[in-house]
Design a protein around this motif. Sequence first.
Motif, short mmCIF file in Angstrom:
data_model
loop_
_atom_site.label_atom_id
_atom_site.label_comp_id
_atom_site.label_asym_id
_atom_site.label_seq_id
_atom_site.Cartn_x
_atom_site.Cartn_y
_atom_site.Cartn_z
N SER A 41 -32.90 8.71 11.89
CA SER A 41 -32.55 9.34 10.84
C SER A 41 -33.62 8.77 9.72
O SER A 41 -33.52 9.11 8.83
CB SER A 41 -31.65 8.41 10.52
N LYS A 69 -32.76 11.91 7.06
CA LYS A 69 -31.99 11.51 6.19
C LYS A 69 -33.62 10.40 5.69
O LYS A 69 -33.21 11.47 4.76
CB LYS A 69 -30.63 10.27 5.51
N ARG A 70 -34.60 10.37 5.89
CA ARG A 70 -35.56 9.66 4.84
C ARG A 70 -36.75 10.16 5.61
O ARG A 70 -37.16 9.78 7.23
CB ARG A 70 -34.83 8.29 4.90
N THR A 95 -29.81 17.60 5.18
CA THR A 95 -29.44 16.30 6.22
C THR A 95 -30.44 15.47 5.09
O THR A 95 -29.65 14.04 5.11
CB THR A 95 -29.62 15.78 7.54
N GLU A 97 -32.22 12.69 2.65
CA GLU A 97 -31.79 12.94 1.23
C GLU A 97 -32.74 12.34 0.80
O GLU A 97 -32.49 12.04 -1.19
CB GLU A 97 -30.48 11.28 1.63
N ARG A 123 -29.07 18.55 -1.08
CA ARG A 123 -28.09 16.86 -0.51
C ARG A 123 -29.35 16.46 -0.70
O ARG A 123 -29.50 14.94 -0.75
CB ARG A 123 -28.41 17.72 1.02
N HIS A 191 -24.06 13.37 -2.81
CA HIS A 191 -23.73 14.24 -1.86
C HIS A 191 -22.26 15.29 -1.36
O HIS A 191 -22.28 16.03 -0.59
CB HIS A 191 -24.58 13.59 0.02
#
Length: 273
Positions: A41, A69-70, A95, A97, A123, A191
């Motif tokens: 993630s 996500k990162r 997805t 962020e 997002r 989100h």
Amino acid sequence: PYRANIPNKPKVFFIIPQNQQHEAMVKTLEEGLAEIAGGASEIRISFAELDDNDAAKVAEVLVHNTTLKRLDLSTNPITDDGVQHLAEALKTNSTLECLTLDSILITNQGVLCLVDCLKVNKRISDVSLRNNEFGEEALLAVKEIVSLNRRLLYFDVYGCNSFDYSLIGAINKLARQNMFLHQACYGGDPHRMVACVMDVYALVLFVLCGMDTSYLRSNSNSFFHTRHGPEAESLLTFLQEGNSLGDWARLSELNGTLVTQCCTELDIPFPEV
């Protein structure tokens, strides 16, 4: 997060989320990308001499990835061409962020590609472009997108090739407004795709930030009315009858105090009648 123990200064350094703690020996970009495909993630690939071709490979994975996500690709010789590959991929990614591209070789052209991406991608909420060689043209585009895309809660442009600190300050101010807006209206979650105004305080912030209230229908059967109570419903009706927030603020001392408080938090002037 758990940091894999990778010896001998490998080309890729990645971070594995807590629920996926496992040892991995990564020595090539391809192995690192396999980790992303495997469900990581969060990944950081810094000081790795990644070039535009490597950025294109990361972009290929991002197109179909649903777990990352990162992403941090800071301190690599990635130019505008590599950033363009990433921006195109992020138009379809749903997805990611947080995107960090500090101290790379991005100029105005690359920033404009990212801004174009952020018109589509709703997002991403956190972008960092510190210490890069872009100037006022890019900053103006960033300011515009932060004002339009209210899910952008953080956009760091410090250290860029511009001494227009008022423009940088304006970007920070807009991002701070977005943060207040989301804390009040979206439960702090940037989100959520549908506005969910919680009370009259949140509705005042909503209006001051220039958000569209036309779809918040004012009637006894509306979601807004049944969920959020008579005070907010009364204000919404007042606004949709053609009155301004300034008019409402002057109806009572309590209304004026609330609007003044919100204006102070957002660092904006009191609305006109």
